[in-house]
Design a protein around this motif. Structure first.
Motif, PDB file in Angstrom:
ATOM      1  N   PRO A 118       0.818  -1.234   0.000  1.00 41.17           N
ATOM      2  CA  PRO A 118       0.000   0.000   0.000  1.00 41.17           C
ATOM      3  C   PRO A 118       0.844   1.274   0.000  1.00 41.17           C
ATOM      4  O   PRO A 118       0.889   2.016   0.988  1.00 41.17           O
ATOM      5  N   PHE A 119       1.516   1.553  -1.119  1.00 46.94           N
ATOM      6  CA  PHE A 119       2.362   2.739  -1.188  1.00 46.94           C
ATOM      7  C   PHE A 119       1.562   4.020  -1.002  1.00 46.94           C
ATOM      8  O   PHE A 119       2.109   5.039  -0.576  1.00 46.94           O
ATOM      9  N   LYS A 120       0.273   3.997  -1.323  1.00 41.32           N
ATOM     10  CA  LYS A 120      -0.577   5.174  -1.164  1.00 41.32           C
ATOM     11  C   LYS A 120      -1.306   5.175   0.173  1.00 41.32           C
ATOM     12  O   LYS A 120      -2.187   6.002   0.422  1.00 41.32           O
ATOM     13  N   GLU A 165      11.523  -3.023 -10.878  1.00 44.45           N
ATOM     14  CA  GLU A 165      10.454  -3.257  -9.907  1.00 44.45           C
ATOM     15  C   GLU A 165       9.255  -3.927 -10.584  1.00 44.45           C
ATOM     16  O   GLU A 165       8.908  -3.597 -11.717  1.00 44.45           O
ATOM     17  N   TYR A 166       8.638  -4.849  -9.862  1.00 41.00           N
ATOM     18  CA  TYR A 166       7.412  -5.497 -10.329  1.00 41.00           C
ATOM     19  C   TYR A 166       6.372  -5.453  -9.209  1.00 41.00           C
ATOM     20  O   TYR A 166       6.720  -5.458  -8.018  1.00 41.00           O
ATOM     21  N   TYR A 167       5.103  -5.438  -9.612  1.00 44.60           N
ATOM     22  CA  TYR A 167       4.011  -5.295  -8.648  1.00 44.60           C
ATOM     23  C   TYR A 167       2.963  -6.385  -8.871  1.00 44.60           C
ATOM     24  O   TYR A 167       2.450  -6.544  -9.984  1.00 44.60           O
ATOM     25  N   ASP A 179      -1.693   1.802  -7.488  1.00 39.54           N
ATOM     26  CA  ASP A 179      -1.155   3.091  -7.895  1.00 39.54           C
ATOM     27  C   ASP A 179      -1.284   3.213  -9.406  1.00 39.54           C
ATOM     28  O   ASP A 179      -0.612   2.496 -10.151  1.00 39.54           O
ATOM     29  N   PRO A 180      -2.155   4.093  -9.911  1.00 37.77           N
ATOM     30  CA  PRO A 180      -2.391   4.198 -11.356  1.00 37.77           C
ATOM     31  C   PRO A 180      -1.185   4.706 -12.139  1.00 37.77           C
ATOM     32  O   PRO A 180      -1.157   4.607 -13.365  1.00 37.77           O
ATOM     33  N   SER A 181      -0.176   5.236 -11.438  1.00 39.08           N
ATOM     34  CA  SER A 181       0.998   5.755 -12.133  1.00 39.08           C
ATOM     35  C   SER A 181       1.987   4.658 -12.527  1.00 39.08           C
ATOM     36  O   SER A 181       2.923   4.900 -13.291  1.00 39.08           O
ATOM     37  N   ILE A 182       1.773   3.453 -12.013  1.00 36.46           N
ATOM     38  CA  ILE A 182       2.687   2.351 -12.304  1.00 36.46           C
ATOM     39  C   ILE A 182       2.396   1.789 -13.701  1.00 36.46           C
ATOM     40  O   ILE A 182       1.248   1.459 -14.005  1.00 36.46           O
ATOM     41  N   PRO A 183       3.381   1.659 -14.567  1.00 38.29           N
ATOM     42  CA  PRO A 183       3.169   1.128 -15.919  1.00 38.29           C
ATOM     43  C   PRO A 183       2.590  -0.286 -15.890  1.00 38.29           C
ATOM     44  O   PRO A 183       2.961  -1.099 -15.039  1.00 38.29           O
TER      45      PRO A 183
END
Length: 218
Positions: A118-120, A165-167, A179-183
């Protein structure tokens, strides 16, 4: 032969055994791929609560990430390829630890894999703060936390962010917000909630993807 090291960092209210037991079993089963890999687990008192959050022995992001940085320095010797995997809060701790890690450690980390991190911030962190429950660490994870906001800025402005980095996200996760900014090419979505995303059974799609990421396949 290069030394391959996987470091696992669990989340809140758990341990390496409870959060990563099934993953360790899968990696052990896949001996053809992972026989040369050492696995180390960073443990911290994630279930600790404090009535007095200002006490010296309270668990928070700063002192826990500092301990993690020391742990990485201790175990990095002889490893040329380090893969870091953090579940939930574990992913936040990894970023904070790398920002204070030695150049020796950072230079050997090839990739970081975040599982439901949960980065946000998290609504559970908000509830913990409002009810005055849990450790400072839990309360620091609230949505809008200045610590998380600062981490985002520090991470993006650091050379450390050049690490791959991978999510891994669960589509039914109501704790960690995407996070919508992550590709998109760095993300994989699986039909899980915040708890079941860390359970890996043989043949699961999210385990196959995580295994490919570790091995450098996309």
């Amino acid at each position: 032969m290069a030394g391959n090291l996987i470091v696992l960092v669990h989340g809140l209210s758990g341990s390496a055994a409870s959060h990563f037991g099934s993953l360790q079993e899968r990696l052990s089963d896949d001996q053809d791929d992972f026989s040369s890999y050492k696995i180390r687990c960073f443990e911290y008192p994630s279930t600790k609560t404090s009535i007095f959050p200002w006490s010296e022995d309270d668990v928070n992001l700063d002192n826990t990430s500092s301990s993690l940085a020391s742990f990485l320095d201790l175990h990095a010797d002889g490893a040329d390829n380090i893969i870091l995997i953090g579940y939930s809060t574990g992913g936040i701790l990894l970023r904070m630890a790398l920002l204070r890690a030695t150049a020796y450690v950072v230079g050997r980390v090839s990739k970081i894999i975040y599982i439901a991190t949960p980065f946000k911030g998290s609504d559970l962190g908000n509830a913990s703060r409002w009810l005055n429950l849990g450790s400072t660490l839990a309360q620091e994870l609230r949505v809008g936390s200045p610590i998380l906001d600062k981490l985002e800025v520090d991470w993006r402005s650091s050379e450390v962010c050049n690490i791959i980095e991978y999510y891994l996200w669960g589509t039914r996760d109501n704790v960690a917000r995407v996070d919508p900014s992550i590709p998109d090419h760095k993300c994989f979505f699986s039909s899980h909630n915040h708890s079941t995303i860390r359970i890996f059974n043989k043949g699961d799609d999210h385990y196959k993807k995580l295994r490919d990421w570790i091995l450098g396949k996309r």
